[in-house]
Write a protein that holds these residues in place. Structure first.
Motif, PDB file in Angstrom:
ATOM      1  N   ALA A 157       0.819  -1.220   0.000  1.00  0.00           N
ATOM      2  CA  ALA A 157       0.000   0.000   0.000  1.00  0.00           C
ATOM      3  C   ALA A 157       0.847   1.263   0.000  1.00  0.00           C
ATOM      4  O   ALA A 157       0.465   2.273  -0.584  1.00  0.00           O
ATOM      5  CB  ALA A 157      -0.935   0.004   1.208  1.00  0.00           C
ATOM      6  N   THR A 164       1.927   2.291  -3.586  1.00  0.00           N
ATOM      7  CA  THR A 164       0.878   2.201  -4.597  1.00  0.00           C
ATOM      8  C   THR A 164       0.079   3.504  -4.643  1.00  0.00           C
ATOM      9  O   THR A 164      -0.151   4.133  -3.620  1.00  0.00           O
ATOM     10  CB  THR A 164      -0.069   1.027  -4.275  1.00  0.00           C
ATOM     11  OG1 THR A 164       0.681  -0.192  -4.283  1.00  0.00           O
ATOM     12  CG2 THR A 164      -1.195   0.927  -5.286  1.00  0.00           C
ATOM     13  N   THR A 191      -8.014  -3.598  -4.341  1.00  0.00           N
ATOM     14  CA  THR A 191      -7.064  -4.601  -4.830  1.00  0.00           C
ATOM     15  C   THR A 191      -7.739  -5.672  -5.671  1.00  0.00           C
ATOM     16  O   THR A 191      -7.107  -6.675  -6.014  1.00  0.00           O
ATOM     17  CB  THR A 191      -6.350  -5.290  -3.659  1.00  0.00           C
ATOM     18  OG1 THR A 191      -7.285  -6.157  -2.980  1.00  0.00           O
ATOM     19  CG2 THR A 191      -5.800  -4.277  -2.684  1.00  0.00           C
ATOM     20  N   GLU A 231      -5.884  -6.204  -9.090  1.00  0.00           N
ATOM     21  CA  GLU A 231      -4.439  -6.037  -9.154  1.00  0.00           C
ATOM     22  C   GLU A 231      -3.764  -6.775  -8.008  1.00  0.00           C
ATOM     23  O   GLU A 231      -4.428  -7.374  -7.163  1.00  0.00           O
ATOM     24  CB  GLU A 231      -4.070  -4.550  -9.093  1.00  0.00           C
ATOM     25  CG  GLU A 231      -4.624  -3.720 -10.230  1.00  0.00           C
ATOM     26  CD  GLU A 231      -4.165  -2.271 -10.137  1.00  0.00           C
ATOM     27  OE1 GLU A 231      -2.961  -2.036  -9.962  1.00  0.00           O
ATOM     28  OE2 GLU A 231      -5.036  -1.389 -10.226  1.00  0.00           O
ATOM     29  N   PHE A 232      -2.454  -6.763  -8.010  1.00  0.00           N
ATOM     30  CA  PHE A 232      -1.629  -7.263  -6.911  1.00  0.00           C
ATOM     31  C   PHE A 232      -1.680  -8.777  -6.734  1.00  0.00           C
ATOM     32  O   PHE A 232      -1.244  -9.300  -5.707  1.00  0.00           O
ATOM     33  CB  PHE A 232      -2.007  -6.570  -5.580  1.00  0.00           C
ATOM     34  CG  PHE A 232      -2.036  -5.077  -5.683  1.00  0.00           C
ATOM     35  CD1 PHE A 232      -0.849  -4.356  -5.803  1.00  0.00           C
ATOM     36  CD2 PHE A 232      -3.238  -4.396  -5.701  1.00  0.00           C
ATOM     37  CE1 PHE A 232      -0.872  -2.975  -5.926  1.00  0.00           C
ATOM     38  CE2 PHE A 232      -3.274  -3.027  -5.822  1.00  0.00           C
ATOM     39  CZ  PHE A 232      -2.085  -2.307  -5.937  1.00  0.00           C
ATOM     40  N   ARG A 282      -8.493 -10.055  -1.863  1.00  0.00           N
ATOM     41  CA  ARG A 282      -9.278  -9.023  -2.553  1.00  0.00           C
ATOM     42  C   ARG A 282      -9.924  -8.171  -1.478  1.00  0.00           C
ATOM     43  O   ARG A 282     -10.730  -8.662  -0.677  1.00  0.00           O
ATOM     44  CB  ARG A 282     -10.332  -9.643  -3.464  1.00  0.00           C
ATOM     45  CG  ARG A 282      -9.749 -10.463  -4.593  1.00  0.00           C
ATOM     46  CD  ARG A 282     -10.820 -11.156  -5.423  1.00  0.00           C
ATOM     47  NE  ARG A 282     -11.598 -10.185  -6.184  1.00  0.00           N
ATOM     48  CZ  ARG A 282     -12.892  -9.939  -5.981  1.00  0.00           C
ATOM     49  NH1 ARG A 282     -13.544 -10.564  -5.015  1.00  0.00           N
ATOM     50  NH2 ARG A 282     -13.543  -9.061  -6.727  1.00  0.00           N
TER      51      ARG A 282
END
Length: 306
Positions: A109, A112, A134, A137-138, A145
């Protein structure tokens, strides 16, 4: 100059903001608050608070003279957001560790870009919210999630930060996290932290063994401890007393790198350990949290002076 009402303005249109403006700090985009009662600055990368003060004071937060504001690089100082895990992945409980796919500490985090959600202003306060989703992504870093929403509330009283995580997945989500607050001091050897007396802590520098705090915390070299409490804490330095009131937290991390580690840290002055301490409102070690589908948890801290 137009009159300013006590009724908050919530529009995201910058032209309608009275006290908030866009700013570039180094290579990073930020929102900066110039209110008659206080000042603040938050970078969109990391939703990172790097400055808070009243107009006549220095920054309430310690920020390294060597901090670099670059894409993908963590900022040394201020209040980094450690999420969705705290510290070394290998030192996290299996419920968290087994879903992390990278050896990087403190989650993703803080490096980002977050989305600015709202700016609310009045004659007495400013509130700014940012989000990180999220869901899409990631996946290379983390099997999870979630939606993170962080809200900063600034007033003459101080600064409150609330980080709310909502589980978007169909299975339970385990996470550890911290609001990694750096505080300034003119002399770490003449600084103490009150409020942790008689509480147990994990000393990460002594094989993660448990110990019990006897009286105030003093700093006599490298310090890295996870206290099993989220009580009201008071950091007393030669200049001032700073109160930290945590919520949604039953753990507090206390950190100072000391002289040896200071030489190895990135973007950190060699003697910087003398002028800072970290008091981190956390969900760490056994205080990690598990969220069911759609469930939320808020971790927060109120920082005051006096």
């Amino acid at each position: 100059m137009s009159e300013r009402s006590d009724k908050p303005s919530t529009s995201l249109a910058p032209g309608q903001w009275s006290f908030t403006r866009w700013k570039t700090i180094g290579q990073l985009e930020a929102v900066e608050v110039h209110h008659p009662l206080f000042k603040a600055a938050i970078t969109l990368q990391g939703a990172h608070l790097v400055h808070f003060s009243d107009p006549n004071e220095n920054n309430w937060l310690w920020l390294s003279d060597f901090a670099r504001f670059q894409p993908g690089r963590a900022i040394r100082g201020g209040i980094p957001v450690c999420w969705p895990w705290f510290g070394d992945p290998a030192k996290n409980p299996p419920a968290i560790r087994n879903h992390i796919k990278t050896p990087s500490a403190h989650g993703f985090a803080r490096t980002t870009l977050w989305q600015l959600e709202s700016v609310s202003e009045s004659a007495h306060e400013v509130e700014i919210s940012l989000s990180l989703n999220t869901a899409n992504e990631f996946s290379k870093e983390w099997e999870g999630r979630a939606l993170a929403l962080i809200t900063f509330h600034f007033s003459i009283r101080g600064c409150q930060i609330a980080l709310t995580t909502t589980n978007l997945a169909q299975e339970p989500l385990a996470l550890s996290q911290a609001l990694h607050t750096y505080l300034p001091t003119s002399d770490i050897t003449n600084t103490r932290l009150l409020g942790l007396g008689n509480s147990q802590y994990i000393d990460t520098l002594k094989d993660w063994n448990y110990a019990t705090q006897d009286g105030p915390v003093y700093f006599e070299g490298e310090t890295d401890r996870i206290y099993e409490t989220g009580e009201v804490l008071i950091a007393t330095t030669p200049e001032q007393r700073t109160k930290l009131i945590g919520f949604g937290s039953d753990s507090t991390v206390v950190w100072n790198p000391g002289p040896e580690k200071s030489r190895r840290l990135s973007d950190f002055p060699e003697t910087g350990w003398r002028n800072m301490l970290c008091v981190e409102t956390a969900n760490a070690a056994g205080d990690y949290r598990v969220l069911n589908t759609g469930q939320s948890h808020t971790l927060g801290v109120l920082i005051e002076r006096g």
